[in-house]
Design an enzyme around this catalytic site. Structure first.
Site, PDB file in Angstrom:
ATOM      1  N   SER A 193      -3.955  -5.544  -3.481  1.00  0.00           N
ATOM      2  CA  SER A 193      -2.060  -5.975  -2.488  1.00  0.00           C
ATOM      3  C   SER A 193      -0.617  -4.940  -3.387  1.00  0.00           C
ATOM      4  CB  SER A 193      -2.265  -7.235  -2.731  1.00  0.00           C
ATOM      5  OG  SER A 193      -1.056  -7.667  -1.868  1.00  0.00           O
ATOM      6  N   ASP A 422      -7.534  -7.679   7.640  1.00  0.00           N
ATOM      7  CA  ASP A 422      -6.864  -8.602   6.871  1.00  0.00           C
ATOM      8  C   ASP A 422      -5.166  -9.172   8.063  1.00  0.00           C
ATOM      9  OD1 ASP A 422      -4.229  -8.814   5.122  1.00  0.00           O
ATOM     10  OD2 ASP A 422      -5.608  -7.215   3.195  1.00  0.00           O
ATOM     11  N   HIS A 458      -7.028 -10.665   3.582  1.00  0.00           N
ATOM     12  CA  HIS A 458      -6.417 -10.781   2.390  1.00  0.00           C
ATOM     13  C   HIS A 458      -6.777 -11.025   1.520  1.00  0.00           C
ATOM     14  CE1 HIS A 458      -3.454  -8.306   0.698  1.00  0.00           C
ATOM     15  NE2 HIS A 458      -2.902  -9.184   0.373  1.00  0.00           N
TER      16      HIS A 458
END
Ligand code: NAG
Ligand code: NAG
Ligand code: NAG
Ligand code: NAG
Ligand code: NAG
Ligand code: NAG
Ligand code: NAG
Length: 525
Positions: A193, A422, A458
Site C-alpha cells: 500500500s 482492491d 486491499h
C-alpha cells in the site's frame, strides 16, 4: 523460511553498544541520540496484526539500534529502528515500509518485519518524524499535515514521501557495516500500500538503495489515486444520494453473478474484470434484502456504483483516473463508497452519509484549511482541487514516473502483487503504470514484474495468503530466477483449501479444466 546462506557467526552481542556504531551518521542530519540494546531470547507478540502475522515469534536474539535524528533547520525528529540479528544473520538487509498515513515504525511491524528478523535479515523501519499509529491516522483529522492552518508541514511530507526512507537505507547499511565482520550481500525493500508506493519511489529516485523491491498493492500514481478515492463522495454530494452499503453490495453481487465465469469457471471471484461490462443500472428496482429489511436497488445506488467503476472525470468529461474493478467491495466500512448509516427506530428511517475520513488528502494537503468543507462543491471546484493537487505535489509524492532505466542499470529487480478486487488502491493504476514502463522499455520483464491477483481486496488478512514474496525476490536477485507465476494458497469463498498460480501481467489466468482448487486447472494466456 529456509536460510539461503550459511549463518554468519560475526554478530557478537557484546558489541551491541552505542560505541560500536561510529559510522551511523549522514552529512545532512544531526544525530540526537543513538541507543543499542541487546535483546536475548525475545518473544514478539503482535497485538493487532491479522493472520498470518499474529503468531508470536519466540527466541529472537538481536541488537536493537534506535537512531533519533533531525535535518538541521527542518525541526523534524525522526526515529529509525534497526534490528540486527546477533546469531543468525543471513547476510541480507530488508527495509520495511508503512501503510495509510504511517511512514513505518512501530505501526509497520505486522507486515513481516519481525518474521524477517527471525529469518535472519537485518531489518529497519522509520517513523518518518510522525506517529505510527494506523488507527489514529485513519480518521478525518490528520495531526501531522499542517504546521498551522494554511501551511503544509513540508519537511514531514517529504520525509514521508522519500527523504526519511532514503536516510534509513543509508543509516542501516552503515549500522550493518559497523556490526558485522562480514560484508552486506544483498539489500531488499518490503512494503504494501503506502509501503508499495515507497518501494516504487526507491526504484524511481534511489535506484542504488535496494537490489530487490517487493511492492504489494502499491499506491503508485498517488495524486491520481486520490481523485478516485474522493470521487464516490463527490458524486454522492452532487446527486444528493447516500446509498446504504447493502444496495451497493447487491449491485456488486449482481456483477459477480454476471462476470464470475468469464474466465471459464465459477469460483466466487471475477478473474477477467477486463471482460466484465456489467452495467450497474441494469438491476435498478430489483428487490433485495437489506440486513433483514425488504428493499429495492435505487437509481442513486446504481449511479454511485457505476461512477466508482468508471472513475473520476472532470466537469467537461475528461478522464482523470481509472475506477475500481467490478466485484471490489467498495461499500464496506472504510471503503470509498461506504456510507455511514444511523437508524432511527422511532421513525423507521435510516439516514446515511459519506465517510469524510477518505478526504484528508484534499482537506489537509490540497485545501489546507480542514475546517472548510469540500462537501457539495461544484464540478468546477472539484476540477480545481484535482488540478491543484497535481500542480503542487506530483514531483513530491506522485511516484508515477515510468522511467525505471536507472533502476534497470543498477541491476535492481521489483515484484508487485496487487489484488484485482482492491477496494482502496485500484489495481488499474498499477496496470497502467506497468504499461507506461513497458512503452518506454519493452524489456521491462528483465527487472519489473506485476502480478494481478483475482478476488483479492486491499489487505493481507484475506483468506488467500500473500505469496512468499521474499522467496521470489531472493531467487530473482540472487539466483537470476525470475518469477513466471506467484503461488497463492489459502481458502476459497466456500472455505476449501485452494491454490492458484498468479500470472505475470499482461497475461491473465484462464481455466482449462479439472479441479479449480488446484493450480494446474489454470493456465496463463
Ligand atoms: C565479542 O566482542 C568482544 C568485544 O570486542 C570480544 O571481547 C569477544 O571476544 C567477542 N566474542 C566473540 C565470541 O567473538
Ligand atoms: C527462552 O524463553 C523461553 C520462554 O519464552 C524459555 O522457555 C526458554 O527456556 C528460554 N531459552 C533460553 C535459552 O533461555
Ligand atoms: C528498541 O529500543 C527502543 C529504544 O529504546 C525501544 O523503544 C523499543 O521498544 C525497543 N524494541 C524492542 C523490541 O525491544
Ligand atoms: C518544532 O516542532 C515542535 C513540534 O514537533 C513544535 O512544538 C515547535 O514549535 C517547532 N519549532 C519551530 C521553531 O517551529
Ligand atoms: C449536500 O447537498 C445535498 C442535497 O443535494 C444534501 O442532501 C446534503 O445534506 C448536503 N451535504 C452536506 C454535507 O452538506
Ligand atoms: C471511515 O473510513 C476510515 C478510513 O478508511 C475508516 O478507518 C473508518 O472506520 C470509517 N469510519 C466509519 C465510521 O465507518
Ligand atoms: C467482499 O464481500 C463479500 C461479502 O461479504 C465477501 O464474501 C468477500 O470475501 C469480500 N471480498 C473481498 C475481496 O474482500
Amino acid at each position: 523460511m529456509e536460510q539461503y546462506l550459511p549463518h554468519y557467526t560475526s554478530g557478537n552481542s557484546s558489541l551491541c553498544s552505542p560505541l560500536s556504531f561510529p559510522s551511523v551518521d549522514l552529512p545532512n542530519i544531526e544525530v540526537l541520540a543513538l541507543t543499542a540494546i541487546p535483546r536475548e531470547n525475545y518473544t514478539y507478540i503482535p497485538s493487532t496484526a491479522p493472520p498470518p502475522f499474529s503468531t508470536p515469534i519466540t527466541g529472537l536474539n538481536f541488537c536493537n539500534v534506535t537512531v533519533s535524528y533531525t535535518h538541521p533547520g527542518w525541526n523534524d525528529t525522526i526515529v529509525t529502528s534497526i534490528y540486527l540479528p546477533a546469531k543468525n544473520w543471513n547476510g541480507r538487509y530488508q527495509a520495511h515500509g508503512g501503510g495509510g498515513w504511517v511512514t513505518g515504525g512501530s505501526g509497520t511491524l505486522f507486515t513481516g518485519f519481525m518474521s524477517a528478523l527471525a529469518d535472519g535479515f537485518a531489518v529497519s523501519t522509520t517513523d518518518g518524524g510522525h506517529i505510527s499509529d494506523f488507527a489514529a491516522l485513519a480518521g478525518p483529522t490528520m495531526p501531522w499535515a499542517l504546521t498551522s492552518p494554511g501551511n503544509v508541514n513540508w519537511p514531514l511530507l517529504v520525509d514521508f514521501a522519500y527523504v526519511a526512507l532514503h536516510d534509513t537505507a543509508l543509516l542501516s547499511k552503515s549500522a550493518i557495516h559497523d556490526f558485522y565482520a562480514d560484508p552486506l550481500k544483498y539489500s531488499y525493500w518490503f512494503g504494501g500500500s503506502q509501503g508499495g508506493r515507497q518501494g516504487h519511489m526507491f526504484a524511481q529516485r534511489y535506484p542504488e538503495d535496494f537490489d530487490g523491491i517487493v511492492a504489494l498493492f502499491p499506491a503508485v500514481c498517488y495524486i491520481q489515486l486520490f481523485a478516485l478515492i474522493a470521487w464516490p463522495m463527490f458524486v454522492m454530494d452532487k446527486e444528493g444520494v447516500y446509498p446504504p452499503p447493502c444496495e451497493i453490495e447487491a449491485i456488486t453481487a449482481a456483477a459477480m453473478g454476471a462476470c464470475d465465469t468469464l474466465d471459464g469457471v465459477e469460483d466466487g471471484m471475477i478473474s477477467r474484470p477486463d471482460l466484465c461490462t456489467f452495467d450497474a443500472h441494469s438491476v435498478v428496482g430489483q428487490a433485495i434484502d437489506c440486513e433483514g429489511v425488504p428493499s429495492t436497488i435505487s437509481k442513486g445506488a446504481a449511479v454511485i456504483t457505476q461512477a466508482s467503476w468508471d472513475g473520476p472525470r472532470s466537469s467537461t468529461g475528461e478522464f482523470l483516473w481509472y475506477g475500481y474493478q467490478r466485484g471490489s467491495n467498495i461499500s464496506v466500512l472504510g471503503a470509498p463508497a461506504g456510507t455511514i448509516c444511523t437508524a432511527d427506530n422511532s421513525t423507521g428511517t435510516n439516514t446515511c452519509d459519506a465517510n469524510t475520513s477518505l478526504q484528508v488528502w484534499f482537506n489537509y494537503w490540497v485545501q489546507k484549511y480542514p475546517d472548510e468543507t469540500i462537501r457539495n462543491i461544484t464540478h468546477e471546484q472539484w476540477d480545481d482541487l484535482v488540478y491543484a493537487s497535481a500542480q503542487e505535489y506530483e514531483s513530491v509524492i506522485g511516484t508515477c514516473n515510468p522511467d525505471l532505466s536507472r533502476f534497470k542499470r543498477a541491476g535492481g529487480k521489483m515484484i508487485v502483487w496487487h489484488g484485482l478486487a482492491d477496494n482502496l488502491v485500484t489495481a488499474n493504476g498499477t496496470a497502467d503504470y506497468y504499461d507506461r514502463v513497458t512503452a518506454r522499455d519493452p524489456d521491462v520483464h528483465e527487472y519489473y514484474r506485476v502480478f494481478l491477483a483475482p478476488g483479492i481486496g486491499h489487505d493481507a488478512g484475506a483468506a488467500i495468503r500473500v505469496p512468499d514474496m521474499n522467496k521470489y525476490i531472493i531467487d530473482w536477485v540472487e539466483k537470476g530466477v525470475a518469477p513466471e507465476v506467484l503461488r497463492e494458497t489459502g481458502m476459497d469463498v466456500k472455505g476449501n483449501p485452494v491454490e492458484r498460480d498468479i500470472c505475470a501481467y499482461p497475461k491473465v489466468q484462464h481455466y482449462i479444466g479439472g479441479n479449480s482448487t488446484k493450480a494446474e486447472a489454470f493456465k496463463c494466456v
